[in-house]
Each structure stands twice: as structure tokens, then as C-alpha cells.
Enzyme design. Structure first.
Site, short mmCIF file in Angstrom:
data_model
loop_
_atom_site.label_atom_id
_atom_site.label_comp_id
_atom_site.label_asym_id
_atom_site.label_seq_id
_atom_site.Cartn_x
_atom_site.Cartn_y
_atom_site.Cartn_z
CB SER A 191 37.26 34.66 27.30
OG SER A 191 36.28 35.21 26.47
CG ASP A 442 29.32 33.27 28.42
OD1 ASP A 442 29.09 34.32 27.79
OD2 ASP A 442 30.39 32.63 28.33
CG HIS A 467 32.44 35.28 29.46
ND1 HIS A 467 32.35 34.35 28.45
CD2 HIS A 467 33.57 36.00 29.19
CE1 HIS A 467 33.35 34.50 27.61
NE2 HIS A 467 34.12 35.49 28.05
#
Length: 510
Positions: A191, A442, A467
Site C-alpha cells: 500500500s 481493490d 488490497h
């Protein structure tokens, strides 16, 4: 029902506290591989295998400011890093180092969720090192969180460039301590940490041989991603694929909430209908709470839990009523469980930026980062979604940040410092050895690199992935073949980098 489902409400309250209630002051949700509440339940078996005794904690005397020569720049703070040497082959064979670049949380809270490193350490004979991001966990400058978050003067050292330089110093230090000068380093991040990993490879290619950047939306800055192709378009796609009637119900609900709220006793009736823990002071709080629920369900729509399907099953299962809002509430109950009330107290102001005294460290830290440089315009919502359209006004956003911190945002700084526009041409001409991994369910994949740029700048994605799913601990009993194959592909790419590196090492040493 899974016993952890109820805790999702705490997550939703936490999420909404990140957002302001007007489009100009909407705050950017943090990025994280950690599944909150029910979203992490499928990993429980894998997480239980985590052995903390294999990890040793160290502290490095880190430089406060890497980019100036003012006397105060040479101040230092203790930065935490953790090493697992169980599988390391040693410096005598130049065995590799896998470095996990910490992001917007404490290191202790994330190590057990990064399964990719320990699960592959043995076959690579790799040393594992996890480095905490400055201003999180125990890695706090100025002696305390109170001092560090006091104002913009102390927060000014809290940015991604300083964090990358921190990682560089620690990696060089560790390699020196271990006499591992020729041990190749693979940086790994998820991320926001994935963005850091890719940027680290670009900025410090002499330190990192390659990078695995999982779910890293490095293109989600400036106006690179148009609203009609952005975060909320993917959320909408996920829900529409789950159920057309669910999608239509959600799309219709916003106007019905507004209509009911505008009536006498409308907010009181909405509070009763949704069993809120305290009376609603504005319809916008309910709308953004529901919006947050849909966002997180899509972002963490893992194949073993399918929260999108869970919500839609609740909505569609309320067939005994034609009341749209009753169906929406049924979706809320389906994901959150049967509780005495839902949706805790609303934020006290429409500025809803976390304060340094009342919120957790991740909330406070990410609020500053999102205001200063991580200006990701997710809330530019086009007309093609199941949500009400909205624009993202950089100036209004910057004004709100200045009101909160005393300094405005720099919405163009990331693309100025790291690049982003014309990414294929730019990276093709000078970059190498980065894996951009994504799952197309995602919503943040809308800002990811989804096409190969060169033989070594590779996009590895799955149509059904969520994700950072490739980074979290594997679960042989539930992981589908496409996820297993994605991880295998990433390992094979890294092996190719290693093979080429060791061949070059022999050439230049001879």
C-alpha cells in the site's frame, strides 16, 4: 456468523473520523495491508503460526534531517528495526536481504501480517529486516509523541523522502555490521509502503537490487487518474458484479437519505431507522459512514470472506420490504452483526481531521501525511458510480489542512519528486527491477501500474485480488489457485534478478 464481524463497526467509526463532511475537506483514507476486524479472520490460522521469538529488535541512532546542514538537522532519534536471521545463509555467500519498509503504523502491528517475507526466506536463505517508519510506533523524534506532533515545525521532518533516507541509512548500517557488502537487498512494501518500496528502488538503486510494490497507487496524484476511472468506480464495479439489484438499491439510497433528512424530524427518524448510538446531527454523517463501509468492503474483498457479497446478500435478502433504507440497514447488519446500536458519536466538527490528543497514532500520523504530500484525490467521484458525484478541490483541501496545521498542502510534490506523469516512458528509459502487484477488485488498483513497462518493470495482477492480498500470510486451505500463482510469479521474478546479480558480481569481482 464470524465472531470478529462485530468489530467492523469500530473500523467504520475509525474510517469516518478520517473524513470531513464537505467535499472540500474530505480527508484521504489511509492505505494499509492490515485487515480490520472481520476482514482479517481468514488469516487467523496463518497468523497463529507467527513465532515472535525468531525476531530480534534493534534501535538505530537516526538523523533527524538528512537534507540540510543546519545544526538542528544533526539531532537524532531512536529508530526501531527488527531482524529475523533464522534462514539467512550468511555474508560469506552474499545471501540476500529482504527489507520490509514500514508505513503508517507501528512495526509491531504489521510484522505478523507480512507473510510473504518469512514464507519465502528459507528458499532464498534471506535475512529479514523490518524498518519502522519515522513518527510511528517507537520511532518518534523529539523524545515523545506530544513534542513530535506539537506543530508544523516538528512535523516538518515527517515525510516520505526523509523516511526513504532513514531506510537507506539503516540498510547500509546493517550490511556493514554483518559484513554483508555484496548481499543484494530486495525492498518490499504494501500500500503506502509499496509506494515507498518502488520509490526507494528509483532513488537508491545502489542499495536495493529490486522492489516488490504491492497495491501501490503511485499514479493516484495530480490529475493522472480521471474521476470516472478512480477509486469509486472500482467500488461500484465490485458491488455491481456481486448483484445488480444491490447496486441499484445503494445508488438510490443517497437521495432517499437526503429526502428523509429534509423532513421534520427527519434526522430523528434516520437515527431510529439505523439504530445509531447517538442522534444524527447531519445526514452527511450517515452517508459517509455507509460510504466508508462500502469502500472497505471492496478494498478488502478477499475471496475467503467476500464482504461485498455479504453486504449485498443482506440488502437483497430484505425482500419482505420495498423500503430502500430498510434494505440498506439490512446490509449494515449483515456485515456488522446484531448490535444494540450502530455508528458511534459523530465528529464534533466538519473539519474531522484527527487531533493529536484524541486519536490513535496512525490516525494522527496519516492525517499529517495526507495533508502535507500524500494528497490522493480519491473523493473526486464521477457520474458513473453508485455514489453521489463530488469534485476534489485541491485549494479547498489545502486551506483546510492549513487551518489544521498552519501549513498548506503540496498536492504536486509527489509527482515532482518521484514522477508519475508519462510513467511508462520515464521508467522505461532508466528504471528496472520493480514488481507492481495488484488485485483488480481493490479500488486503489485504479492508481496502480497495471501494464508491463519493460522486462524487469513488471505488472503482476489478478482479476479477483484485493488490497495487498499477495503480501499477507498465505492460507493453503482457502487461497485460490490464482493467488498462489501470483505469489509464485513474484518469487520467480525475484529469482531472475538474483541470478543476474550474482553473475554480475562474479564478473566484476574477477
Amino acid at each position: 456468523m464470524n465472531p470478529l464481524i462485530g468489530s467492523v463497526l469500530q473500523c467504520l467509526v475509525l474510517i469516518i473520523s478520517r473524513f470531513a463532511l464537505t467535499s472540500g475537506s474530505l480527508h484521504i483514507p489511509r492505505l494499509s495491508p492490515i485487515r480490520p476486524g472481520m476482514f482479517r479472520s481468514h488469516q487467523s490460522k496463518a497468523l497463529s503460526a507467527f513465532d515472535a521469538t525468531e525476531y530480534e529488535t534493534f534501535y538505530y541512532n537516526q538523523t533527524l534531517d538528512h537534507f540540510n546542514f543546519r545544526p538542528d538537522s544533526f539531532s537524532t532519534f531512536q529508530q526501531k528495526y527488527v531482524i529475523n536471521s533464522k534462514y539467512w545463509g550468511g555474508s560469506n555467500i552474499s545471501a540476500p536481504i529482504f527489507a520490509y519498509l514500514g508505513a503508517e503504523t507501528s512495526l509491531d502491528s504489521v510484522i505478523s501480517y507480512t507473510g510473504f517475507l518469512p514464507e519465502n526466506a528459507n528458499q532464498f536463505q534471506a535475512l529479514l529486516i523490518y524498518i519502522e517508519h519515522r513518527y510511528y510506533g517507537e520511532s518518534i523524534p523529539f523524545g515523545s509523541r506530544t513534542e513530535a506532533f506539537q506543530n508544523a515545525s516538528t512535523l516538518g521532518y515527517f515525510n516520505s523522502a526523509q523516511a526513504l533516507a532513514d531506510y537507506a541509512e539503516i540498510l547500509i548500517h546493517v550490511k556493514t555490521q554483518l559484513n554483508a557488502e555484496h548481499s543484494p537487498v530486495i525492498v518490499i512494501g504494501a500500500s503506502y509502503g509499496g509506494m515507498l518500496a518502488s520509490w526507494f528502488r528509483l532513488k537508491y538503486p545502489h542499495i536495493a537490487l529490486g522492489a516488490l510494490a504491492s497495491s501501490a497507487p503511485i499514479l493516484y496524484f495530480d490529475d493522472i487518474i480521471p474521476p470516472e476511472n478512480g477509486y469509486f468506480s472500482i467500488v461500484t464495479k465490485d458491488f455491481r458484479e456481486a448483484s445488480e439489484t444491490c447496486y441499484q438499491t445503494i445508488k438510490q439510497s443517497w437521495s432517499e437519505i437526503d429526502a428523509l433528512a429534509s423532513m421534520p424530524d427527519g434526522l430523528s427518524n434516520l437515527s431510529k431507522m439505523f439504530h445509531t448510538c447517538s442522534p444524527l446531527s447531519a445526514a452527511s454523517y450517515l452517508k459517509y459512514s455507509l460510504q466508508s463501509m462500502y469502500m472497505k468492503a471492496a478494498q478488502f474483498d478477499d475471496p475467503s470472506t467476500n464482504p461485498v457479497n455479504m453486504i449485498c446478500n443482506g440488502i437483497d435478502g430484505a425482500s419482505s420490504t420495498n423500503d430502500t433504507l430498510a434494505k440498506i440497514f439490512a446490509g449494515l447488519v449483515a456485515i456488522a452483526g446484531n448490535n444494540s446500536c450502530y455508528l458511534n458519536d459523530a465528529p464534533s466538527s466538519t473539519n474531522a481531521l484527527p487531533s493529536s490528543t484524541n486519536d490513535d497514532e496512525t490516525s494522527v500520523g496519516w492525517s499529517w501525511q495526507a495533508c502535507s504530500e500524500m494528497v490522493i484525490p480519491v473523493f473526486a467521484i464521477g457520474n458513473n458510480t453508485m455514489f453521489q458525484p463530488s469534485s476534489f478541490d485541491p485549494q479547498s483541501y489545502s486551506n483546510n489542512c492549513k487551518a489544521q496545521y498552519g501549513v498548506p498542502s503540496r498536492p504536486n510534490w509527489v509527482t515532482t519528486y518521484y514522477g508519475g506523469h508519462d510513467i511508462k516512458l520515464t521508467l522505461f528509459r532508466f528504471a528496472s527491477n520493480i514488481i507492481f502487484s495488484n488485485g483488480l477488485r481493490d479500488p486503489y488498483s485504479s492508481g496502480g501500474v497495471l501494464q508491463n513497462i519493460s522486462d524487469s518493470l513488471v505488472a503482476v495482477y489478478t482479476n479477483n485480488g484485493s488490497h495487498c492480498l499477495d503480501i499477507v500470510p498465505s492460507n493453503p486451505s482457502t487461497d485460490p489457485d490464482w493467488l498462489v500463482n501470483q505469489r509464485k510469479m513474484e518469487v520467480e521474478i525475484i529469482k531472475k534478478w538474483m541470478t543476474a546479480y550474482y553473475a554480475d558480481l562474479q564478473t566484476f569481482k574477477s
